[in-house]
Design a protein around this motif. Structure first.
Motif, PDB file in Angstrom:
ATOM      1  N   UNK A  56       1.309  -9.963  -1.381  1.00  0.00           N
ATOM      2  CA  UNK A  56       0.413  -9.335  -0.403  1.00  0.00           C
ATOM      3  C   UNK A  56       1.033  -8.060   0.161  1.00  0.00           C
ATOM      4  N   UNK A  57       2.325  -8.135   0.485  1.00  0.00           N
ATOM      5  CA  UNK A  57       3.013  -6.956   0.994  1.00  0.00           C
ATOM      6  C   UNK A  57       3.024  -5.833  -0.032  1.00  0.00           C
ATOM      7  N   UNK A  58       3.274  -6.191  -1.270  1.00  0.00           N
ATOM      8  CA  UNK A  58       3.314  -5.179  -2.334  1.00  0.00           C
ATOM      9  C   UNK A  58       1.957  -4.511  -2.498  1.00  0.00           C
ATOM     10  N   UNK A  59       0.878  -5.299  -2.419  1.00  0.00           N
ATOM     11  CA  UNK A  59      -0.457  -4.724  -2.563  1.00  0.00           C
ATOM     12  C   UNK A  59      -0.779  -3.780  -1.403  1.00  0.00           C
ATOM     13  N   UNK A  60      -0.415  -4.198  -0.183  1.00  0.00           N
ATOM     14  CA  UNK A  60      -0.643  -3.337   0.987  1.00  0.00           C
ATOM     15  C   UNK A  60       0.105  -2.021   0.818  1.00  0.00           C
ATOM     16  N   UNK A  61       1.364  -2.126   0.397  1.00  0.00           N
ATOM     17  CA  UNK A  61       2.190  -0.942   0.199  1.00  0.00           C
ATOM     18  C   UNK A  61       1.592  -0.029  -0.866  1.00  0.00           C
ATOM     19  N   UNK A  62       1.236  -0.593  -2.000  1.00  0.00           N
ATOM     20  CA  UNK A  62       0.698   0.212  -3.105  1.00  0.00           C
ATOM     21  C   UNK A  62      -0.640   0.846  -2.748  1.00  0.00           C
ATOM     22  N   UNK A  63      -1.476   0.112  -2.009  1.00  0.00           N
ATOM     23  CA  UNK A  63      -2.778   0.662  -1.593  1.00  0.00           C
ATOM     24  C   UNK A  63      -2.597   1.850  -0.654  1.00  0.00           C
ATOM     25  N   UNK A  64      -1.662   1.718   0.299  1.00  0.00           N
ATOM     26  CA  UNK A  64      -1.412   2.816   1.238  1.00  0.00           C
ATOM     27  C   UNK A  64      -0.809   4.026   0.522  1.00  0.00           C
ATOM     28  N   UNK A  65       0.081   3.770  -0.427  1.00  0.00           N
ATOM     29  CA  UNK A  65       0.670   4.864  -1.195  1.00  0.00           C
ATOM     30  C   UNK A  65      -0.393   5.584  -2.031  1.00  0.00           C
ATOM     31  N   UNK A  66      -1.288   4.810  -2.622  1.00  0.00           N
ATOM     32  CA  UNK A  66      -2.364   5.405  -3.418  1.00  0.00           C
ATOM     33  C   UNK A  66      -3.256   6.288  -2.549  1.00  0.00           C
ATOM     34  N   UNK A  67      -3.582   5.798  -1.362  1.00  0.00           N
ATOM     35  CA  UNK A  67      -4.421   6.560  -0.438  1.00  0.00           C
ATOM     36  C   UNK A  67      -3.710   7.845   0.004  1.00  0.00           C
ATOM     37  N   UNK A  68      -2.410   7.721   0.303  1.00  0.00           N
ATOM     38  CA  UNK A  68      -1.626   8.888   0.721  1.00  0.00           C
ATOM     39  C   UNK A  68      -1.557   9.923  -0.394  1.00  0.00           C
ATOM     40  N   UNK A  69      -1.328   9.469  -1.608  1.00  0.00           N
ATOM     41  CA  UNK A  69      -1.269  10.378  -2.758  1.00  0.00           C
ATOM     42  C   UNK A  69      -2.587  11.111  -2.945  1.00  0.00           C
ATOM     43  N   UNK A  70      -3.690  10.400  -2.831  1.00  0.00           N
ATOM     44  CA  UNK A  70      -5.005  11.016  -2.993  1.00  0.00           C
ATOM     45  C   UNK A  70      -5.264  12.068  -1.913  1.00  0.00           C
ATOM     46  N   UNK A  71      -4.827  11.782  -0.683  1.00  0.00           N
ATOM     47  CA  UNK A  71      -4.991  12.749   0.407  1.00  0.00           C
ATOM     48  C   UNK A  71      -4.221  14.030   0.122  1.00  0.00           C
ATOM     49  N   UNK A  72      -2.985  13.891  -0.355  1.00  0.00           N
ATOM     50  CA  UNK A  72      -2.168  15.068  -0.659  1.00  0.00           C
ATOM     51  C   UNK A  72      -2.775  15.862  -1.806  1.00  0.00           C
ATOM     52  N   UNK A  73      -3.262  15.175  -2.805  1.00  0.00           N
ATOM     53  CA  UNK A  73      -3.873  15.866  -3.945  1.00  0.00           C
ATOM     54  C   UNK A  73      -5.125  16.620  -3.525  1.00  0.00           C
ATOM     55  N   UNK A  74      -5.856  16.057  -2.559  1.00  0.00           N
ATOM     56  CA  UNK A  74      -7.039  16.769  -2.055  1.00  0.00           C
ATOM     57  C   UNK A  74      -6.617  18.011  -1.278  1.00  0.00           C
ATOM     58  N   UNK A  75      -5.607  17.861  -0.440  1.00  0.00           N
ATOM     59  CA  UNK A  75      -5.140  18.982   0.385  1.00  0.00           C
ATOM     60  C   UNK A  75      -4.600  20.119  -0.480  1.00  0.00           C
TER      61      UNK A  75
END
Length: 281
Positions: A56-75
């Motif tokens: 569960x912790x790994x999924x939370x971490x990976x989901x947040x990292x994916x979201x952060x990466x997508x935000x940076x790529x948009x910016x």
């Protein structure tokens, strides 16, 4: 391409450090590796219990990292290459492993975490990383934003400069940004001046050849206060320190030197520790 590693706990202060790293990497035509290190939270009752599974912790971490990466790529319009890593363990240990395998230009971190997940990314972790790795570490204070690095202060005690100063990252940064380099030495009534000081100054000048450094000898009892006041007065964009111990790093961000520093100035710090050669048996 210069790689910058950014450990994050997704707190506002870590997000600010990530924004600085993103802008620095973009300016240097580099790339980002965003690292989240998570740990198992323990419920301290009569019988300690794990309150969430590793999966569960790994999924939370990976989901947040994916979201952060997508935000940076948009910016950045996809122009900045972004990688992510999610690890269970200790922040300093995991950063050290990445640095040894990837040989990045620098690690960028915030100064403080917050409650909740942030308890794994407090100031002590920043200091642990600095003590653990030989890669340069940028420490980003709250509210600091990236701007082209035009003026750099190199704080040194002018002792054993050949053995303690790694000039490669200094030259790389100064040359890339075509920045002014100020060598800062704080003393009071020449109490730290020795017969070796002129020789050490000459050695350092030779090491920094081509950078045309300006030497600023600051008359102040308190070393950290002297450096901070000089940085404010001369509009430095970055202070480079060569940590032999952690005390300077701790004090620079935790001690209130001047009202101006607290309210008007947020100067990033770059810690460069020279690697100690391993003994060959």
């Amino acid at each position: 391409m210069k790689l910058i590693i950014v450990p994050t706990d997704f707190s506002p202060l870590a997000d600010n450090a990530l924004k600085y790293a993103m802008d620095l990497a973009s300016a240097m035509d580099g790339s980002l590796m965003i690292l989240n290190v998570y740990q198992l939270p323990i419920s301290f009752s009569e019988v300690p219990m794990v309150t969430i599974s590793v999966d569960e912790l790994k999924k939370i971490s990976e989901d947040k990292l994916k979201e952060t990466k997508q935000q940076i790529e948009r910016i950045t319009g996809g122009k900045l290459k972004v990688y992510t890593e999610s690890k269970l363990g200790d922040v300093a240990e995991e950063v050290d492993k990445l640095c040894k395998s990837l040989n990045p230009f620098a690690v960028v971190m915030g100064t403080r975490g917050v409650t909740g997940v942030g308890r794994f990314f407090l100031g002590s972790n920043s200091l642990s990383v600095i003590g653990k790795i030989n890669t340069p570490v940028f420490i980003i204070p709250p509210g600091a934003i990236f701007k082209p690095i035009r003026k750099i202060g190199l704080a040194t005690d002018l002792r054993n400069v050949v053995d303690t100063i790694s000039v490669s990252p200094i030259k790389s940064l100064v040359n890339f940004f075509n920045a002014e380099l100020h060598v800062l030495n704080v003393d009071f009534e020449k109490k730290h001046f020795t017969s070796y000081t002129p020789e050490e100054t000459l050695n350092l000048d030779t090491m920094l050849s081509g950078l045309n450094p300006t030497y600023d000898f600051i008359e102040k009892k308190d070393i950290d206060e002297g450096i901070s006041e000089f940085a404010i007065k001369n509009n430095l964009d970055l202070i480079i320190t060569l940590p032999k111990k952690h005390k300077f790093v701790e004090r620079l961000f935790e001690k209130s030197f001047t009202r101006e520093l607290i309210h008007h100035t947020s100067i990033p710090l770059m810690c460069i520790k020279k690697a100690v050669p391993e003994l060959v048996v």
